[in-house]
Design a protein around this motif. Structure first.
Motif, PDB file in Angstrom:
ATOM      1  N   UNK A 189      47.403  35.579  39.336  1.00 48.98           N
ATOM      2  CA  UNK A 189      48.697  35.631  40.012  1.00 48.98           C
ATOM      3  C   UNK A 189      49.759  34.956  39.154  1.00 48.98           C
ATOM      4  N   UNK A 190      51.001  35.306  39.441  1.00 45.62           N
ATOM      5  CA  UNK A 190      52.103  34.659  38.751  1.00 45.62           C
ATOM      6  C   UNK A 190      52.224  33.209  39.228  1.00 45.62           C
ATOM      7  N   UNK A 191      52.604  32.285  38.333  1.00 47.97           N
ATOM      8  CA  UNK A 191      52.731  30.878  38.729  1.00 47.97           C
ATOM      9  C   UNK A 191      53.770  30.703  39.830  1.00 47.97           C
ATOM     10  N   UNK A 192      53.579  29.660  40.631  1.00 49.91           N
ATOM     11  CA  UNK A 192      54.529  29.343  41.696  1.00 49.91           C
ATOM     12  C   UNK A 192      55.885  28.977  41.112  1.00 49.91           C
ATOM     13  N   UNK A 193      56.936  29.339  41.841  1.00 55.41           N
ATOM     14  CA  UNK A 193      58.288  29.036  41.382  1.00 55.41           C
ATOM     15  C   UNK A 193      58.708  27.615  41.734  1.00 55.41           C
ATOM     16  N   UNK A 194      57.916  26.959  42.583  1.00 54.77           N
ATOM     17  CA  UNK A 194      58.245  25.611  43.019  1.00 54.77           C
ATOM     18  C   UNK A 194      57.113  24.686  42.633  1.00 54.77           C
ATOM     19  N   UNK A 195      57.440  23.459  42.242  1.00 56.52           N
ATOM     20  CA  UNK A 195      56.422  22.495  41.873  1.00 56.52           C
ATOM     21  C   UNK A 195      56.463  22.209  40.389  1.00 56.52           C
ATOM     22  N   UNK A 196      55.299  21.881  39.823  1.00 57.56           N
ATOM     23  CA  UNK A 196      55.259  21.500  38.416  1.00 57.56           C
ATOM     24  C   UNK A 196      55.593  22.714  37.544  1.00 57.56           C
ATOM     25  N   UNK A 197      56.277  22.465  36.447  1.00 59.44           N
ATOM     26  CA  UNK A 197      56.661  23.544  35.545  1.00 59.44           C
ATOM     27  C   UNK A 197      55.472  23.966  34.690  1.00 59.44           C
ATOM     28  N   UNK A 198      55.495  25.222  34.258  1.00 59.89           N
ATOM     29  CA  UNK A 198      54.442  25.787  33.437  1.00 59.89           C
ATOM     30  C   UNK A 198      55.002  26.031  32.042  1.00 59.89           C
ATOM     31  N   UNK A 199      54.231  25.634  31.036  1.00 62.54           N
ATOM     32  CA  UNK A 199      54.709  25.808  29.667  1.00 62.54           C
ATOM     33  C   UNK A 199      54.995  27.288  29.400  1.00 62.54           C
ATOM     34  N   UNK A 200      55.978  27.537  28.566  1.00 60.71           N
ATOM     35  CA  UNK A 200      56.366  28.907  28.251  1.00 60.71           C
ATOM     36  C   UNK A 200      55.331  29.546  27.318  1.00 60.71           C
ATOM     37  N   UNK A 201      54.967  30.808  27.567  1.00 61.84           N
ATOM     38  CA  UNK A 201      54.064  31.491  26.642  1.00 61.84           C
ATOM     39  C   UNK A 201      54.820  31.936  25.395  1.00 61.84           C
ATOM     40  N   UNK A 202      54.084  32.238  24.358  1.00 62.41           N
ATOM     41  CA  UNK A 202      54.714  32.747  23.150  1.00 62.41           C
ATOM     42  C   UNK A 202      55.253  34.139  23.433  1.00 62.41           C
ATOM     43  N   UNK A 203      56.231  34.610  22.671  1.00 61.56           N
ATOM     44  CA  UNK A 203      56.788  35.949  22.903  1.00 61.56           C
ATOM     45  C   UNK A 203      55.710  37.028  22.855  1.00 61.56           C
TER      46      UNK A 203
END
Length: 579
Positions: A189-203
């Motif tokens: 599933x896609x990460x939650x929009x609220x709460x701890x941030x998720x590191x950005x994936x590479x392009x």
């Protein structure tokens, strides 16, 4: 189930999807019909059109025996299936219709199976499957496969989405399809929009959170190497998961040749899968209300049949239904997370340093599955070494309750600077809330401790009484104070009580989640607080640990507690105001 609905309308389920039925049965060599509870045709596949020699339009809306009068005798068997839900089989014989409309002279025999379609235990219709008794083995296999698909979808509604927790729903989905439909499965599933941030994936990489993974037998442990639940998985642009989400369509990915044209990440993942004997993946999108939520990946191993067109249709239908449950859980989790973050920020720390008073606070949510409430507390320094302590509980739960809580606390801090008695603050606060249009009532307990006078002034707006814990050997006092109506009612009528409170005396305040228990009178529950005592060492944090251990385990609502006391030291004298 194939025909799933909350209610039936004229015998048909409200969520009848002709596309799903057509995908499942249009290409089936067995003749298939769906009837409503009045035995009227609602669907026929091409095989049945050929068998009866009539187009679908000549069937739909007409009763079973109106199309073929010779089958009038089968009506009693069909109605019996509707009544008791037990499938029945009948052997039929006769002639088919020729292309010119005349009877085929050859006598022919068929085997018909009648099965009931249910929704929440109520009959919504029937499925009729007819096979000619020639090449019977193959026909029976096709019949059993079709019936298995119907049974799979029939039980999905009661085994998936039993809670409003998203990860639980994902685990139920993965467990449901293994091993009856796949040898291994993963839900991403896609990460939650609220709460701890998720590191950005590479392009060029899509990052999803693995919410569930399941394998049949020994595969259950082996497939964990591809990502444990809770881990973030990166998918390359050529992966089946990325292509599925980009196209919003099922993607069938065979792994016989996993090297040519594949990115390194995808090729390595396929090679590891093949090493486990996994040979083919079917990835279907999980989407609701036009929004992608993630994917369901179904994998079959060597020895299992390849995914057929019917399998793809069943997987798509299953994903559609599971996505509805996931969307409900995601929206609930989104609101719950916002409310929790808001409440956490408001309860993080009472106002300012307190050099002359010790403070300990604690907030304990009842359960992760219970939407956040409106419990709040605050400590505000006043003039002449006094401090205002507040404990409140806004009615209701969710974001609205948390927002109302912040408004109450802001208004209270505004009034605290006016040097009023507690009952006067409550009077002013009650009027301001009523005029503001805030439609959430709240209970509130205010206490102003005068460290010079050794007295505590207390006033209550519908809140439970405070507890004063004196130094040993005196112990705890449950102090009844005059109780006025909750704030926001506009009734007023608050009064202040003066309670002795010298250095070393602990003022303990709490919300009703600490003491309310189903089946027990609230006065009995509150009365047990009179047994509180400072633990050895006298630390306030230890006191709160003791309280929550004793009273917080079976809580059904959020709990907020606050303990405070004047720091012990040499006698102090109230400063003399300048002349």
């Amino acid at each position: 189930m194939l025909l799933q609905a909350d209610t039936c309308d004229d015998g048909m389920p409200s969520s009848f999807d002709p596309r799903t039925v057509a995908a499942l049965f249009d290409g089936n060599p067995a003749a298939v019909a769906v009837l409503d509870h009045d035995l009227r045709y609602t669907y026929v596949n091409p095989a049945l059109e050929r068998l009866n020699g009539l187009p679908a339009g000549s069937h739909i809306g007409r009763r079973f025996f109106q199309v073929l009068p010779g089958l009038r005798g089968q009506a009693s068997a069909l109605r019996a299936v509707l009544a008791d839900g037990k499938p029945r089989e009948e052997t039929l014989h006769g002639q088919t219709w020729a292309a010119d409309g005349s009877d085929d002279a050859d006598q022919r025999f068929w085997r018909a199976t009648y099965s009931r379609l249910d929704s929440d235990g109520a009959a919504c219709g029937l499925m009729v499957i007819v096979v000619e008794i020639t090449d019977l083995t193959r026909q029976r296999e096709e019949l059993e496969q079709a019936r298995g698909h119907v049974a799979l979808l029939s039980t999905a509604a009661v085994r998936i989405g039993t809670t409003l927790d998203m990860d639980t729903t994902c685990r139920e989905l993965a467990a449901f399809v293994v091993p009856d439909f796949a040898d291994a499965a993963a839900v991403d599933v896609f990460p939650s929009e609220v709460g701890h941030s998720v590191r950005r994936p590479v392009p060029g990489v899509m990052r999803l959170r693995r919410a569930a993974v399941r394998g049949d037998g020994e595969l259950d442990e082996q497939v964990q190497r591809f990502g444990h639940p809770g881990e973030y998985i990166d998918f390359a642009a050529d992966s089946a998961v990325t292509r599925c989400l980009a196209e919003n369509e099922p993607v069938l990915d065979g792994w016989e040749d996993h090297s040519s044209g594949r990115s390194v990440v995808t090729a390595d993942r396929i090679a590891a899968s093949r090493a486990l004997g996994l040979r083919e993946a079917l990835v279907v999108p999980l989407a609701a209300r036009g929004r992608p939520l993630g994917t369901l990946s179904l994998v079959r191993a060597d020895g299992s049949p390849a995914f057929s067109d019917q399998d793809v249709a069943v997987a798509r239908e299953l994903a559609v239904r599971a996505a509805v449950d996931l969307d409900h859980a995601r929206r609930y989790d989104h609101e719950h997370s916002i409310a929790r973050e808001l409440q956490r920020s408001l309860l993080s720390e009472p106002w300012g340093p307190h050099p002359h008073v010790e403070i300990a606070t604690r907030y304990l949510p009842a359960d992760e599955g219970v939407l956040v409430g409106g419990d709040w507390f605050d400590v505000v320094p006043l003039k002449d070494g006094r401090h205002l302590k507040a404990m409140g509980d806004v009615m209701g739960h969710g974001v609205e309750a948390a927002v109302a809580m912040s408004q109450y606390r802001s208004l209270l801090r505004l009034l605290a600077g006016d040097d009023l008695h507690p009952h006067q603050i409550l009077e002013q606060l009650d009027g301001m809330v009523e005029r503001s249009g805030l439609d959430r009532a709240a209970t509130c307990l205010l206490a102003v401790v005068d460290r010079f006078g050794g007295v505590c002034e207390v006033a209550s707006a519908g809140h439970l009484p405070p507890v004063f814990i004196d130094p040993a050997p005196a112990g705890a006092r449950l102090v009844p104070v005059p109780v006025g109506p909750p704030l926001g009612t506009g009734f007023g009528g608050y009064r202040t009580a003066s309670v002795p409170c010298g250095p070393g005396t602990v003022l303990f305040m709490y919300t009703d989640g600490l003491v309310e228990r189903r089946g027990e009178d609230i006065d009995v529950s509150v009365g047990r607080l009179a047994s509180l005592a400072l633990p050895p060492g006298g630390h306030l944090e230890d006191l709160l640990d003791q309280v929550l251990d004793r009273f917080g385990e079976d809580a059904e609502d959020d709990i907020a507690v606050l303990a405070s006391r004047i720091r012990e030291g040499p006698p102090v004298v109230r400063p003399t105001p300048p002349e």
